[in-house]
Design a protein around this motif. Structure first.
Motif, PDB file in Angstrom:
ATOM      1  N   LYS A   1     -17.843  12.145   7.232  1.00  0.00           N
ATOM      2  CA  LYS A   1     -19.080  11.375   7.391  1.00  0.00           C
ATOM      3  C   LYS A   1     -20.236  12.057   6.652  1.00  0.00           C
ATOM      4  N   GLU A   2     -20.266  13.385   6.766  1.00  0.00           N
ATOM      5  CA  GLU A   2     -21.384  14.117   6.174  1.00  0.00           C
ATOM      6  C   GLU A   2     -21.299  14.240   4.653  1.00  0.00           C
ATOM      7  N   HIS A   3     -20.071  14.444   4.126  1.00  0.00           N
ATOM      8  CA  HIS A   3     -19.951  14.765   2.699  1.00  0.00           C
ATOM      9  C   HIS A   3     -19.262  13.708   1.844  1.00  0.00           C
ATOM     10  N   PHE A   4     -18.478  12.847   2.444  1.00  0.00           N
ATOM     11  CA  PHE A   4     -17.691  11.922   1.617  1.00  0.00           C
ATOM     12  C   PHE A   4     -17.852  10.515   2.204  1.00  0.00           C
ATOM     13  N   ASP A   5     -18.967   9.887   1.917  1.00  0.00           N
ATOM     14  CA  ASP A   5     -19.261   8.639   2.621  1.00  0.00           C
ATOM     15  C   ASP A   5     -18.319   7.488   2.271  1.00  0.00           C
ATOM     16  N   ARG A   6     -17.540   7.625   1.179  1.00  0.00           N
ATOM     17  CA  ARG A   6     -16.598   6.543   0.859  1.00  0.00           C
ATOM     18  C   ARG A   6     -15.232   6.719   1.549  1.00  0.00           C
ATOM     19  N   LEU A   7     -15.055   7.893   2.159  1.00  0.00           N
ATOM     20  CA  LEU A   7     -13.759   8.134   2.818  1.00  0.00           C
ATOM     21  C   LEU A   7     -13.765   7.538   4.221  1.00  0.00           C
ATOM     22  N   HIS A   8     -12.799   6.672   4.487  1.00  0.00           N
ATOM     23  CA  HIS A   8     -12.669   6.149   5.851  1.00  0.00           C
ATOM     24  C   HIS A   8     -11.537   6.922   6.532  1.00  0.00           C
ATOM     25  N   ILE A   9     -11.863   7.601   7.620  1.00  0.00           N
ATOM     26  CA  ILE A   9     -10.846   8.369   8.349  1.00  0.00           C
ATOM     27  C   ILE A   9     -10.309   7.526   9.497  1.00  0.00           C
TER      28      ILE A   9
ATOM     29  N   ARG B   1      -3.841   2.398  -2.032  1.00  0.00           N
ATOM     30  CA  ARG B   1      -3.257   3.711  -1.691  1.00  0.00           C
ATOM     31  C   ARG B   1      -3.940   4.328  -0.472  1.00  0.00           C
ATOM     32  N   PHE B   2      -3.215   5.222   0.165  1.00  0.00           N
ATOM     33  CA  PHE B   2      -3.763   5.921   1.316  1.00  0.00           C
ATOM     34  C   PHE B   2      -3.229   7.343   1.320  1.00  0.00           C
ATOM     35  N   VAL B   3      -3.878   8.185   2.098  1.00  0.00           N
ATOM     36  CA  VAL B   3      -3.421   9.558   2.275  1.00  0.00           C
ATOM     37  C   VAL B   3      -3.106   9.749   3.749  1.00  0.00           C
ATOM     38  N   SER B   4      -2.040  10.479   4.011  1.00  0.00           N
ATOM     39  CA  SER B   4      -1.769  10.887   5.385  1.00  0.00           C
ATOM     40  C   SER B   4      -2.064  12.394   5.435  1.00  0.00           C
ATOM     41  N   PHE B   5      -3.187  12.738   6.033  1.00  0.00           N
ATOM     42  CA  PHE B   5      -3.628  14.141   6.149  1.00  0.00           C
ATOM     43  C   PHE B   5      -2.957  14.649   7.421  1.00  0.00           C
ATOM     44  N   SER B   6      -1.673  14.998   7.269  1.00  0.00           N
ATOM     45  CA  SER B   6      -0.882  15.201   8.477  1.00  0.00           C
ATOM     46  C   SER B   6       0.317  16.110   8.240  1.00  0.00           C
TER      47      SER B   6
ATOM     48  N   ALA C   1     -11.325  12.181  -4.460  1.00  0.00           N
ATOM     49  CA  ALA C   1     -11.205  12.004  -5.919  1.00  0.00           C
ATOM     50  C   ALA C   1     -10.255  10.877  -6.302  1.00  0.00           C
ATOM     51  N   ILE C   2      -9.354  10.498  -5.388  1.00  0.00           N
ATOM     52  CA  ILE C   2      -8.451   9.396  -5.759  1.00  0.00           C
ATOM     53  C   ILE C   2      -8.840   8.113  -5.007  1.00  0.00           C
ATOM     54  N   ASP C   3     -10.002   8.126  -4.412  1.00  0.00           N
ATOM     55  CA  ASP C   3     -10.607   6.947  -3.794  1.00  0.00           C
ATOM     56  C   ASP C   3      -9.612   6.109  -2.959  1.00  0.00           C
ATOM     57  N   PRO C   4      -9.042   6.711  -1.912  1.00  0.00           N
ATOM     58  CA  PRO C   4      -8.053   5.967  -1.114  1.00  0.00           C
ATOM     59  C   PRO C   4      -8.726   4.917  -0.233  1.00  0.00           C
ATOM     60  N   ASP C   5      -7.958   3.916   0.176  1.00  0.00           N
ATOM     61  CA  ASP C   5      -8.507   2.910   1.092  1.00  0.00           C
ATOM     62  C   ASP C   5      -8.740   3.523   2.462  1.00  0.00           C
ATOM     63  N   VAL C   6      -7.900   4.497   2.798  1.00  0.00           N
ATOM     64  CA  VAL C   6      -8.035   5.148   4.101  1.00  0.00           C
ATOM     65  C   VAL C   6      -7.335   6.506   4.072  1.00  0.00           C
ATOM     66  N   VAL C   7      -7.840   7.430   4.896  1.00  0.00           N
ATOM     67  CA  VAL C   7      -7.150   8.711   5.103  1.00  0.00           C
ATOM     68  C   VAL C   7      -6.736   8.740   6.573  1.00  0.00           C
ATOM     69  N   PHE C   8      -5.436   8.735   6.820  1.00  0.00           N
ATOM     70  CA  PHE C   8      -4.957   8.873   8.193  1.00  0.00           C
ATOM     71  C   PHE C   8      -4.936  10.361   8.526  1.00  0.00           C
ATOM     72  N   HIS C   9      -5.339  10.692   9.729  1.00  0.00           N
ATOM     73  CA  HIS C   9      -5.332  12.114  10.107  1.00  0.00           C
ATOM     74  C   HIS C   9      -4.639  12.339  11.443  1.00  0.00           C
TER      75      HIS C   9
ATOM     76  N   ALA D   1       0.872  -1.186   0.000  1.00  0.00           N
ATOM     77  CA  ALA D   1       0.000   0.000   0.000  1.00  0.00           C
ATOM     78  C   ALA D   1       0.904   1.230   0.000  1.00  0.00           C
ATOM     79  N   VAL D   2       0.554   2.203  -0.829  1.00  0.00           N
ATOM     80  CA  VAL D   2       1.433   3.353  -1.011  1.00  0.00           C
ATOM     81  C   VAL D   2       0.660   4.631  -0.720  1.00  0.00           C
ATOM     82  N   GLY D   3       1.310   5.543  -0.007  1.00  0.00           N
ATOM     83  CA  GLY D   3       0.611   6.795   0.306  1.00  0.00           C
ATOM     84  C   GLY D   3       1.559   7.962   0.437  1.00  0.00           C
ATOM     85  N   THR D   4       0.965   9.117   0.525  1.00  0.00           N
ATOM     86  CA  THR D   4       1.753  10.329   0.682  1.00  0.00           C
ATOM     87  C   THR D   4       1.085  11.239   1.711  1.00  0.00           C
ATOM     88  N   SER D   5       1.886  12.111   2.310  1.00  0.00           N
ATOM     89  CA  SER D   5       1.348  13.044   3.305  1.00  0.00           C
ATOM     90  C   SER D   5       1.004  14.361   2.640  1.00  0.00           C
ATOM     91  N   ILE D   6      -0.216  14.804   2.839  1.00  0.00           N
ATOM     92  CA  ILE D   6      -0.624  16.130   2.362  1.00  0.00           C
ATOM     93  C   ILE D   6      -1.327  16.815   3.537  1.00  0.00           C
TER      94      ILE D   6
END
Ligand code: SF4
Length: 309
Positions: free
Chosen positions: A263-271, A176-181, A201-209, A136-141
């Motif tokens: 939860k309210e706007h992006f139901d496919r995003l798992h935080i 893929r994943f995003v690190s919102f960090s 928009a890039i449909d990640p498996d998870v967004v870490f925050h 699994a590959v991700g980047t921090s933004i």
């Protein structure tokens, strides 16, 4: 956890790595080998590669009795993280070592999480695809405010370049994943929502925050960098959250906000939130319950269960 180098050229001002034993206990070695006088202040100016790492990993794996020695967490995972103490794709030499290490691990059917701020990682899309779901590959933004990100991460590629790398992973169907960090204390609801919409928009498996936690020398460096770049509002907020109670209030608020907006706007995003241990220790009542629930939460990614464990 495997680090392909000691040091990191990106030199992020909030980086906690120079205060960890991996750097803090190596003053002498860094002075001798790289002429480093102050590992914290000089963070970003030194990088010692571990060129022989793929061979060492190979040997280590050959000599490992997986049944007896391999650490499986209480959640049953056996994932190797590459890299949390440096950027494993920051340049060609680091990328070369990284590639070798990933090959060795995948060969042994070991799941690998790759985290980098460098779009260079797209060079290895073929390798990630060949791994057949094991990588699994991700980047921090932390934000899409490019000049503020530049002030705090002076040598790292722009947030949009990182997002474009995620987009390439998406098109190539690499897990893929995003690190919102780390999210900055000045970020409001609108800015968080906008960032989440880019991530969706890039449909990640998870967004870490993770909220920001500048302490000690990190705090001074963040303050200096934001002031120099003319972000006095950010500097003021950083000064405010230097107080533990104010920081805890902001950190909880951001953790809740990111989860609620998703939860309210992006139901496919798992935080998947990463609360700091100090935050958990100081929380009481409902906040303590929430943080304990978050800590028990398991990332929904499937790549970890594709491996040998
Ligand atoms: S990329 Fe990561 S390891 Fe490198 S300086 Fe930034 S936060 Fe630290």
């Amino acid at each position: 956890m495997i680090n392909v180098a000691t040091g990191c050229r990106h030199g992020c001002k909030f980086c906690y790595v120079p205060s960890t034993p991996a750097i803090d206990s190596r003053d002498e070695m860094l002075g001798e080998k790289a002429g480093v006088e102050d590992p914290q202040r000089d963070w970003g100016d030194y990088l010692l590669y571990r060129d022989d790492l793929p061979e060492r990993v190979h040997e280590g794996l050959q000599n490992t009795d997986f049944e007896e020695e391999w650490k499986v967490t209480r959640r049953g995972r056996g994932v190797v993280m590459l890299s949390s103490g440096t950027d494993c794709y920051q340049d060609r030499r680091a990328a070369q070592i990284t590639r070798g290490v990933i090959r060795e691990l995948v060969e042994e059917n070991i799941p690998v999480r790759v985290l980098s701020r460098s779009p260079n990682l797209t060079r290895d899309i073929d390798l990630f695809r060949e791994a057949d779901g094991l990588v699994a590959v991700g980047t921090s933004i932390p934000s899409f405010d490019a000049s503020l990100v530049d002030a705090l991460e002076p040598n790292a590629p722009s947030p949009m370049a990182r997002w474009e790398a995620l987009d390439e992973l998406f098109r190539a169907d690499v897990p893929r994943f995003v690190s919102f960090s780390p999210t900055y204390p000045t970020m409001d609801q609108d800015e968080i929502r906008e960032a989440l919409s880019w991530f969706a928009a890039i449909d990640p498996d998870v967004v870490f925050h993770e909220p920001m936690n500048p302490r000690g020398a990190n705090f001074e460096m963040c303050l200096e960098a934001t002031r120099e770049a003319g972000y006095n509002d950010v500097a003021e907020e950083l000064e405010r959250i230097h107080d533990h109670d104010e920081w805890a209030k902001y950190a909880i608020e951001h953790i809740k906000l990111v989860r609620e907006i998703a939860k309210e706007h992006f139901d496919r995003l798992h935080i998947h939130s990463w609360p700091d241990q100090k935050l958990i220790e100081s929380a009481t009542g409902e906040q303590e319950d929430l943080l304990n629930e978050i800590v028990r939460d398991v990332s929904p990614e499937v790549f970890a269960s594709a491996g040998r464990f």
